[in-house]
Each structure stands twice: as structure tokens, then as C-alpha cells.
Design an enzyme around this catalytic site. Structure first.
Site, mmCIF file in Angstrom:
data_model
loop_
_atom_site.group_PDB
_atom_site.id
_atom_site.type_symbol
_atom_site.label_atom_id
_atom_site.label_comp_id
_atom_site.label_asym_id
_atom_site.label_seq_id
_atom_site.Cartn_x
_atom_site.Cartn_y
_atom_site.Cartn_z
ATOM 1 C CG ASN A 33 -2.069 0.963 1.068
ATOM 2 O OD1 ASN A 33 -2.492 1.254 -0.042
ATOM 3 N ND2 ASN A 33 -2.551 1.483 2.170
ATOM 4 N NE ARG A 38 5.192 6.955 3.257
ATOM 5 C CZ ARG A 38 4.642 6.027 4.002
ATOM 6 N NH1 ARG A 38 3.713 5.246 3.526
ATOM 7 N NH2 ARG A 38 5.016 5.868 5.247
ATOM 8 N NE ARG A 87 4.031 0.048 4.048
ATOM 9 C CZ ARG A 87 3.376 1.162 4.361
ATOM 10 N NH1 ARG A 87 3.630 1.804 5.473
ATOM 11 N NH2 ARG A 87 2.451 1.637 3.545
ATOM 12 C CE LYS A 131 0.447 -5.983 -5.190
ATOM 13 N NZ LYS A 131 -0.274 -4.723 -5.142
#
Length: 134
Positions: A33, A38, A87, A131
Site C-alpha cells: 500500500n 515512499r 509495516r 501478493k
């Protein structure tokens, strides 16, 4: 890889990287995401804060990507402070889990595992879904 062989004629500029598995795994956790700018910043902060100093060029310092041992010392709080958000817990949890399961060697062994077995192993790690496992 059969799938890449089938589509590669349509993507003549595509290149395959063979990153060290620890670096690859944590970079993909950072990609969740996220956008390229970033992701690049997060990877650079991992290197600068936990990696080994390599040298300086044009007044810029360079650091290696942290080893698994270096990653095992990272704390969730430190990563949150550095802007990793949700994360952070996945990076910390995966570093510790990989260390407990055999270290970098277990990740290297996935290169010879079947796709299904590699996915199954990776998806047992914190923050790794289909993913990222792919």
C-alpha cells in the site's frame, strides 16, 4: 519461470533482479500500500539506520542493506518513529521468525522449492500475503 517466458516478448525492457532474499523480502513488505518514492525512502532509512557503512561518494554516505542479524535488533517503536507505520510490526515479526526458522539459508532454500511450497512458507510470516509472497 514459465509465466515470464510467455510474456517477456511483450515487455522487451523488463529485467529480472536477483536480490538477496532478505533484502527482497523486506523491500516487498515496505511496498505494501505504498508508492515508489515512499518505498525508496523506507529502504534507504533501513540501510542508513541498521546497515553497515560502505563509503562515501560525492559527499553522500552509502550503507548496505541490513543483514538478518542486524534486522533482528530492530524494534517496532524505532521503525514507527522512522515512518514505517503498520509495516513496522511485520518487519520486526518477519525478521524474528526467519531467524528462528533457520535464517537466510531458509529463504535461499525457497529458490529450489516449488512455487506452492515457497508461497506457503512465506505466507506464514507476519505481514506476508499472496501478493508479497509472489
Amino acid at each position: 519461470d514459465e509465466r515470464f517466458r510467455a510474456v517477456s516478448p511483450y515487455f522487451t525492457g523488463a529485467r529480472i533482479l536477483r536480490q538477496p532474499p532478505v533484502e527482497c523480502l523486506f523491500c516487498f513488505i515496505c511496498s505494501q500500500n505504498n508508492n515508489i518514492g515512499r518505498i525508496t525512502g523506507m529502504v534507504n532509512r533501513l540501510c542508513e539506520n541498521y546497515g553497515t557503512y560502505i563509503g562515501e561518494l560525492d559527499e553522500r554516505q552509502y550503507y548496505a542493506f541490513p543483514t538478518l542479524k542486524q534486522m533482528e535488533r530492530v524494534t517496532e517503536e524505532d521503525l514507527r518513529r522512522l515512518g514505517f507505520g503498520f509495516r513496522a510490526k511485520y518487519i520486526v515479526g518477519s525478521a524474528r521468525a526467519i531467524g528462528e526458522l533457520g535464517g537466510e539459508e531458509v529463504l535461499l532454500s525457497l529458490r529450489s522449492a516449488s512455487r506452492a511450497d515457497a508461497h506457503a512458507f512465506l505466507e506464514r510470516l507476519p505481514g506476508i500475503g499472496p501478493k508479497v509472497a509472489s
